[in-house]
Each structure stands twice: as structure tokens, then as C-alpha cells.
Motif scaffolding. Structure first.
Motif, short mmCIF file in Angstrom:
data_model
loop_
_atom_site.label_atom_id
_atom_site.label_comp_id
_atom_site.label_asym_id
_atom_site.label_seq_id
_atom_site.Cartn_x
_atom_site.Cartn_y
_atom_site.Cartn_z
N LEU A 44 54.06 -19.58 17.20
CA LEU A 44 54.97 -20.36 18.04
C LEU A 44 55.33 -19.61 19.32
O LEU A 44 55.46 -20.22 20.39
CB LEU A 44 56.24 -20.72 17.26
CG LEU A 44 56.18 -22.04 16.45
CD1 LEU A 44 55.15 -21.92 15.33
CD2 LEU A 44 57.55 -22.39 15.88
N MET A 54 57.50 -28.94 18.49
CA MET A 54 57.84 -27.98 19.54
C MET A 54 56.99 -28.24 20.79
O MET A 54 57.49 -28.24 21.92
CB MET A 54 57.63 -26.55 19.04
CG MET A 54 58.04 -25.48 20.04
SD MET A 54 57.39 -23.85 19.62
CE MET A 54 55.66 -24.06 20.07
N LEU A 108 62.81 -24.19 23.72
CA LEU A 108 61.81 -24.06 22.66
C LEU A 108 62.11 -22.91 21.72
O LEU A 108 61.62 -22.87 20.58
CB LEU A 108 60.42 -23.88 23.28
CG LEU A 108 59.92 -25.05 24.15
CD1 LEU A 108 58.48 -24.79 24.59
CD2 LEU A 108 60.02 -26.37 23.41
N PHE A 110 63.12 -23.44 18.08
CA PHE A 110 62.15 -23.71 17.02
C PHE A 110 61.74 -22.43 16.29
O PHE A 110 61.07 -22.50 15.26
CB PHE A 110 60.90 -24.38 17.60
CG PHE A 110 61.11 -25.80 18.00
CD1 PHE A 110 60.88 -26.84 17.11
CD2 PHE A 110 61.56 -26.12 19.28
CE1 PHE A 110 61.08 -28.16 17.48
CE2 PHE A 110 61.75 -27.44 19.66
CZ PHE A 110 61.52 -28.46 18.76
#
Length: 277
Positions: free
Chosen positions: A76, A222, A243, A246
Motif C-alpha cells: 500500500l 484505496m 490515503l 488505509f
């Protein structure tokens, strides 16, 4: 992609512990082997599961096993950095500039989202398309999950059926008392196969697929929010901070401001997003 060591290790520990405990109690490993019981339990479980499936779902089983036993890294942080850098490029050179980056994007969902932005799709339509993509992907995953959950439900029942069949055979041979003990033990092996396969194989695989589906859904959501913010022309730093919600606590890595330097040096975000799982 690499093997999911947690799944493999869990299977080894689970089945290994059962066998080791049986041996420590004085049992012989060979006593746990029963071809007929395996045929009833595994054959019956697979047969009952296949009855409720469509042809395309049956053909999809090898892919589901591959997904369960292999791990696709979903970084991520790396994806956030890529989206932020795309936002910087878009603010400086326009959305058309992102088209040059598309070939280097390995993740299908991220590439689709960026393509919608490049094509000038209405933001609301972009959201609708991407949400439908997420929904359809999750539905496919749930179809595979239900397959293994069904097998986990049938297996104990097939074990009981095997045990009853074995006891019927035992009762038909009461004239030979010296064989009753081994025959009864063999009959209960079917129940052992059914319960252990359900709780150490079928249901754990279903749980593993559920967890992977949840991680992939979070990853795609996301990307959805990041690309919509990019399309809205929001500040790259604001996009990064948004973001970051997340990410798991403590997983944030320093990166704010780095995108400005990379763009000025001519190093775009091409190819930074990893392939999803």
C-alpha cells in the motif's frame, strides 16, 4: 508471487500435531491409513461439492488453489507513492501526461482507473465504473470461498457415513470376535478423516481466501479514493495524508515531498505499483 508460507506451515503443524499425538499415545502411523475411508470421505466430499457447481466454477478450482497457496504482495505504501507522483505529474503537465505512464503500471485496477482519468471520464462515472469493478471482483472471490466452505460442511457428514458403513460391516461379522476390534477402529477412521479434513484443510483454505479478498478490496478502495482525488486536482500532500488512513498503524513511511523532487529530476512513477492479488 511466492508461496504462502503461513498456509503451508499451518497445514504441516495441524496435521503433524495430530499424527505426532497419535504416535505418542502408542499408536502406529499405519493404523491411520485406510484407503476405503479416504475414498468415502474425500470422494464423497468432492462429489457432493461438484453437484452444486457450474462448469466454469469447476474449471476455476485450480486457479483458486493457486490463489490460496501463493501470495501476491500488495504494498500500500508503494502504491500511495505512485498515486501521489501521478498527481504531481497531472498538476504540472495535465492528465494526458499520465498516458505515457500506463504501460508501466502492472496492476490492472490501477491501470484501468488511470485510463479513465486520461480519457476524460466524468468523475461520477469513474467512481461507478471502479466500484462495479470492485464488486464484481469480490463476487468472484466469494464464489470460490463458498466452494471450500461447502466442502468443509460435507466432509464431517461423509465421515459419519463412512463410519456407519464400517459398523454395518462389523455387525455382519459378529461370528469372528477376534476381528471386531480392528474393524471398529477402521470404521472410525472415516470420522477422523472427515472432521480433520474439514477443520484443517477445507475451512482454513476458505478463511485464507476470505482474508485475501478483504486485503485486495481494501487495496482497490484505496486506489479508488486516490485516483478520484487525483482527478479532482487535489494537492498531492493532501492525497498522501488521505490515503495514509488505509495503512495499518506504524506502517507509514516518510515520503512527503519526495514526489516533487522525483518529478523535477525526470523520474516518474512508472512501474511502481505492484501487481495485486
Amino acid at each position: 508471487m511466492f508461496l504462502d508460507l503461513n498456509l503451508i506451515l499451518g497445514l504441516l503443524i495441524g496435521f503433524g500435531s495430530l499424527i505426532a499425538a497419535f504416535i505418542l499415545e502408542g499408536g502406529s502411523p499405519g493404523a491411520l491409513l485406510a484407503i476405503t475411508a479416504a475414498m468415502i470421505v474425500f470422494g464423497g466430499t468432492i462429489g457432493a461439492t461438484l453437484i452444486g457447481l457450474r462448469r466454469e466454477e469447476v474449471l476455476n478450482i485450480p486457479r483458486l488453489l493457486k490463489v490460496a497457496f501463493r501470495e501476491k504482495p500488495l504494498d500500500l505504501n508503494e502504491t500511495i507513492n505512485a498515486i501521489v507522483n501521478y498527481a504531481v505529474l497531472a498538476r504540472k503537465e495535465g492528465f494526458v501526461r499520465l498516458e505515457k505512464e500506463l504501460d508501466g503500471v502492472k496492476d490492472d485496477f490501477l491501470r484501468t482507473a488511470l485510463q479513465l482519468v486520461v480519457d476524460g471520464t466524468d468523475p461520477e462515472q469513474t467512481r461507478n465504473v471502479l466500484e462495479q469493478y470492485i464488486y464484481a471482483t469480490s463476487e468472484r472471490h466469494h464464489s470460490g470461498i463458498s466452494l471450500f466452505e461447502a466442502a468443509g460442511g460435507y466432509a464431517p457428514t461423509m465421515g459419519i457415513i463412512g463410519t456407519v458403513m464400517g459398523l454395518v460391516h462389523v455387525l455382519s461379522n459378529l461370528s469372528t470376535p477376534d476381528k471386531l476390534g480392528p474393524s471398529i477402529a477402521m470404521a472410525f477412521i472415516a470420522t477422523l478423516y472427515g472432521v480433520s479434513s474439514a477443520n484443517l484443510l477445507w475451512l482454513p483454505i476458505a478463511t485464507k481466501l476470505k482474508n485475501k479478498d478483504a486485503r485486495e478490496r481494501l487495496y482497490q478502495e484505496m486506489i479508488l479514493e486516490g485516483v478520484l482525488a487525483l482527478q479532482a486536482g487535489k494537492n498531492p500532500t493532501l492525497i498522501r495524508n488521505t490515503l495514509a488512513a488505509f495503512l495499518a498503524p506504524g506502517k507509514e513511511r516518510a515520503g512527503a515531498g519526495k514526489e516533487e523532487r522525483e518529478v523535477s529530476d525526470g523520474a516518474g512513477p512508472q512501474g511502481r505499483a505492484r501487481q495485486q492479488g
